[in-house]
Design an enzyme around this catalytic site. Structure first.
Site, PDB file in Angstrom:
ATOM      1  N   GLU A  93       0.822  -1.200   0.000  1.00 16.32           N
ATOM      2  CA  GLU A  93       0.000   0.000   0.000  1.00 16.32           C
ATOM      3  C   GLU A  93       0.860   1.256   0.000  1.00 16.32           C
ATOM      4  O   GLU A  93       1.967   1.275   0.520  1.00 16.32           O
ATOM      5  CB  GLU A  93      -0.913  -0.006   1.237  1.00 16.32           C
ATOM      6  CG  GLU A  93      -1.914  -1.140   1.158  1.00 16.32           C
ATOM      7  CD  GLU A  93      -2.812  -1.283   2.385  1.00 16.32           C
ATOM      8  OE1 GLU A  93      -3.811  -1.991   2.277  1.00 16.32           O
ATOM      9  OE2 GLU A  93      -2.497  -0.711   3.443  1.00 16.32           O
ATOM     10  N   CYS A 106       3.264   8.540   0.909  1.00 16.40           N
ATOM     11  CA  CYS A 106       3.867   7.609   1.867  1.00 16.40           C
ATOM     12  C   CYS A 106       4.034   6.269   1.146  1.00 16.40           C
ATOM     13  O   CYS A 106       3.066   5.710   0.647  1.00 16.40           O
ATOM     14  CB  CYS A 106       2.943   7.475   3.075  1.00 16.40           C
ATOM     15  SG  CYS A 106       3.514   6.268   4.282  1.00 16.40           S
ATOM     16  N   CYS A 113       6.089  -6.823   7.015  1.00 12.05           N
ATOM     17  CA  CYS A 113       7.231  -6.363   7.803  1.00 12.05           C
ATOM     18  C   CYS A 113       7.599  -7.433   8.816  1.00 12.05           C
ATOM     19  O   CYS A 113       6.726  -8.022   9.448  1.00 12.05           O
ATOM     20  CB  CYS A 113       6.877  -5.074   8.540  1.00 12.05           C
ATOM     21  SG  CYS A 113       8.271  -4.370   9.454  1.00 12.05           S
ATOM     22  N   CYS A 117       6.379  -4.971  15.599  1.00 15.96           N
ATOM     23  CA  CYS A 117       6.113  -4.007  16.666  1.00 15.96           C
ATOM     24  C   CYS A 117       4.671  -4.248  17.133  1.00 15.96           C
ATOM     25  O   CYS A 117       3.776  -4.461  16.318  1.00 15.96           O
ATOM     26  CB  CYS A 117       6.283  -2.582  16.155  1.00 15.96           C
ATOM     27  SG  CYS A 117       7.974  -2.256  15.589  1.00 15.96           S
ATOM     28  N   CYS A 120       1.603  -2.220  15.613  1.00 17.22           N
ATOM     29  CA  CYS A 120       1.554  -1.921  14.177  1.00 17.22           C
ATOM     30  C   CYS A 120       0.887  -3.051  13.402  1.00 17.22           C
ATOM     31  O   CYS A 120       1.321  -4.203  13.462  1.00 17.22           O
ATOM     32  CB  CYS A 120       2.968  -1.684  13.651  1.00 17.22           C
ATOM     33  SG  CYS A 120       3.006  -1.313  11.892  1.00 17.22           S
ATOM     34  N   GLU A 174      10.406  -2.195   6.815  1.00 19.66           N
ATOM     35  CA  GLU A 174      11.542  -1.485   7.403  1.00 19.66           C
ATOM     36  C   GLU A 174      12.540  -1.207   6.276  1.00 19.66           C
ATOM     37  O   GLU A 174      13.205  -2.128   5.788  1.00 19.66           O
ATOM     38  CB  GLU A 174      12.155  -2.355   8.508  1.00 19.66           C
ATOM     39  CG  GLU A 174      13.498  -1.888   9.023  1.00 19.66           C
ATOM     40  CD  GLU A 174      13.569  -0.400   9.385  1.00 19.66           C
ATOM     41  OE1 GLU A 174      12.724   0.092  10.138  1.00 19.66           O
ATOM     42  OE2 GLU A 174      14.502   0.271   8.875  1.00 19.66           O
ATOM     43  N   SER A 205      11.995   6.677   7.495  1.00 21.44           N
ATOM     44  CA  SER A 205      11.689   6.324   8.878  1.00 21.44           C
ATOM     45  C   SER A 205      12.196   4.920   9.165  1.00 21.44           C
ATOM     46  O   SER A 205      11.983   3.995   8.384  1.00 21.44           O
ATOM     47  CB  SER A 205      10.171   6.390   9.095  1.00 21.44           C
ATOM     48  OG  SER A 205       9.853   6.005  10.413  1.00 21.44           O
ATOM     49  N   CYS A 347      -1.069   5.943   9.925  1.00 24.39           N
ATOM     50  CA  CYS A 347       0.157   5.245  10.330  1.00 24.39           C
ATOM     51  C   CYS A 347      -0.174   3.955  11.046  1.00 24.39           C
ATOM     52  O   CYS A 347      -1.001   3.920  11.947  1.00 24.39           O
ATOM     53  CB  CYS A 347       0.982   6.075  11.302  1.00 24.39           C
ATOM     54  SG  CYS A 347       1.314   7.717  10.759  1.00 24.39           S
TER      55      CYS A 347
HETATM   56  N1  SAH Z   1       9.723   0.384   9.840  1.00 32.05           N
HETATM   57  C1  SAH Z   1       9.884   1.819   9.756  1.00 32.05           C
HETATM   58  C2  SAH Z   1       8.981   2.403   8.709  1.00 32.05           C
HETATM   59  C3  SAH Z   1       7.516   2.274   9.016  1.00 32.05           C
HETATM   60  S1  SAH Z   1       7.035   3.810   9.580  1.00 32.05           S
HETATM   61  C4  SAH Z   1       9.665   2.425  11.133  1.00 32.05           C
HETATM   62  O1  SAH Z   1       9.203   1.713  12.013  1.00 32.05           O
HETATM   63  O2  SAH Z   1       9.989   3.576  11.340  1.00 32.05           O
HETATM   64  C5  SAH Z   1       5.694   3.432  10.405  1.00 32.05           C
HETATM   65  C6  SAH Z   1       5.440   4.450  11.469  1.00 32.05           C
HETATM   66  O3  SAH Z   1       4.083   4.268  11.778  1.00 32.05           O
HETATM   67  C7  SAH Z   1       6.228   4.174  12.714  1.00 32.05           C
HETATM   68  O4  SAH Z   1       7.005   5.249  13.103  1.00 32.05           O
HETATM   69  C8  SAH Z   1       5.212   4.080  13.763  1.00 32.05           C
HETATM   70  O5  SAH Z   1       5.435   5.183  14.550  1.00 32.05           O
HETATM   71  C9  SAH Z   1       3.931   4.369  13.154  1.00 32.05           C
HETATM   72  N2  SAH Z   1       2.903   3.454  13.594  1.00 32.05           N
HETATM   73  C10 SAH Z   1       2.894   2.114  13.511  1.00 32.05           C
HETATM   74  N3  SAH Z   1       1.744   1.620  14.014  1.00 32.05           N
HETATM   75  C11 SAH Z   1       1.012   2.680  14.415  1.00 32.05           C
HETATM   76  C12 SAH Z   1      -0.272   2.831  14.962  1.00 32.05           C
HETATM   77  N4  SAH Z   1      -1.058   1.784  15.193  1.00 32.05           N
HETATM   78  N5  SAH Z   1      -0.701   4.076  15.252  1.00 32.05           N
HETATM   79  C13 SAH Z   1       0.078   5.141  14.981  1.00 32.05           C
HETATM   80  N6  SAH Z   1       1.285   5.065  14.432  1.00 32.05           N
HETATM   81  C14 SAH Z   1       1.754   3.843  14.158  1.00 32.05           C
END
Ligand code: SAH
Length: 363
Positions: A93, A106, A113, A117, A120, A174, A205, A347
């Site tokens: 996406e 974006c 991934c 986390c 996420c 990532e 990021s 996000c």
């Molecule tokens: N893997 C990289 C790139 C993905 S960025 C990284 O982690 O930085 C994805 C961003 O989305 C992350 O910074 C995280 O802050 C944010 N994110 C992930 N899950 C989220 C959620 N449920 N609500 C808000 N932000 C989220």
């Protein structure tokens, strides 16, 4: 059938050796490079300053191909989520986010991934593979073509008087675990003779994959850096982000402090705020101590919830108080406004398989 290879995604050097192999002069490679990434021609046929015979010869074994759009979801706030289907069936996406003074795209660097986390949705959906350069750049080309600045003879040119493009590598995956394809794409995005995105308008990021981050610092042209922090200490970060066991919070911050940001800007530390988990005044004070003396700014991201995410968003008061403590501690801080929540484009809501995603909620 003869194998048809995609020209889109090739860098200058690869195009040069391709034309060399065809017995064509080097300037042909430069012309094609410009058609691919500056003018973003969607087919070889439209590369009108190449002789017709050469276009036909090229087209016998090559094509220009961007990832296939399976679906566009439009949010009430103007955000558009693009779902792409790749050749092997993987789905990724991208999100187009119109703002007053800029238009943000974006993009994803992996299908799914592997980092898992806890908050996420992409991680919860699992991991499929690294994207190729053409799949990364192709997301940008498709979104830009969908929202053209100026249209001339079906080909999209940039126009300086329009809101500039802003690109964030904050979609699925990532980026620093897909270093080669990501950096190859960054080079073409920032090349003035290609997409010509200013390094200040491009942000990568990462959770902080240290060896790759060190390599990125050595690149001649680097994008902005955003670090996914999400916690104010090691124990808490480990609970939320398994990668903490490999690359610890203190080492990641130390590396980020050394990162040469374009035009003296600041590293961004992203902090997803989870209700009752990492949002107390004590966490805020701890974060102030952790970042003391660094030039970074903190971006608070109130959790975007989804049924599969086992956390709740913070209260507005908790975010206000957190913000106030950071500011009082001399840490630059902002709060990210969620966009496209009604289409699960915010996000952390990008998901590996559409079928497995929950139904969009009406807003
Ligand atoms: N893997 C990289 C790139 C993905 S960025 C990284 O982690 O930085 C994805 C961003 O989305 C992350 O910074 C995280 O802050 C944010 N994110 C992930 N899950 C989220 C959620 N449920 N609500 C808000 N932000 C989220």
């Amino acid at each position: 059938m003869e194998h048809i290879s995609n020209l889109f995604g090739l860098d200058r050097a690869s195009l040069r050796s391709l034309f060399d192999g065809l017995g064509e002069p080097a300037y042909r490679a430069q012309q094609v490079y410009s058609w691919l990434y500056e003018k973003r021609a969607p087919s070889i046929d439209q590369m009108t300053d190449l002789p017709r015979a050469l276009r036909e010869r090229l087209a016998a074994a090559h094509e220009v191909r961007w990832p296939e759009v399976m679906e566009r979801a439009h949010s009430v706030d103007g955000t558009v989520k693009f779902l792409f289907k790749l050749d092997d069936g993987a789905t990724i996406e991208s999100v187009f986010i119109p703002e007053e003074r800029r238009r943000t795209i974006c993009i994803s660097t992996q299908a799914g991934c592997p980092l898992k986390c806890a908050f996420c949705l992409t991680g919860i959906g699992g991991y499929k593979r690294n994207l190729k350069s053409w799949e990364i750049l192709g997301q940008v080309a498709v979104v830009m073509a969908d929202h053209p600045l100026t249209e001339a003879r079906g080909i999209h040119f940039r126009a300086p008087n329009e809101a500039p493009w802003n690109i964030v590598i904050m979609g699925m995956g990532e980026p620093l675990l897909n270093y080669e394809a990501t950096v190859a794409s960054l080079r073409i995005l920032m090349d003035r003779e290609a997409f010509a995105i200013s390094p200040r308008k491009l942000t990568l990021s990462t959770v902080g994959i240290l060896p790759a981050l060190e390599k990125l610092m050595l690149e001649p042209v680097r994008p902005n850096l955003a670090i996914s922090l999400h916690a104010s200490n090691k124990a808490l970060r480990r609970e939320l982000m398994p990668i903490e066991d490999r690359y610890g919070i203190e080492e990641v911050i130390a590396a980020a402090r050394r990162y040469p940001i374009p035009s003296g800007g600041m590293v961004t530390y992203e902090y997803v705020v989870l209700g009752g988990v990492n949002d107390s005044p004590a966490h805020a004070r701890e974060l102030v101590r952790l970042l003391r003396g660094s030039k970074g700014k903190v971006n608070l991201i109130p959790l975007n919830p989804a049924p599969e995410i086992p956390f709740a968003p913070p209260t507005a008061q908790a975010v206000d108080e957190f913000c106030r403590i950071l500011a009082a501690g001399d840490v630059t801080v902002s709060v990210r406004r969620a966009r496209g929540q009604d289409i699960l484009a915010a996000c952390g809501q990008l998901h590996l398989k559409r079928e497995a995603a929950p139904a969009p909620v009406a807003s």
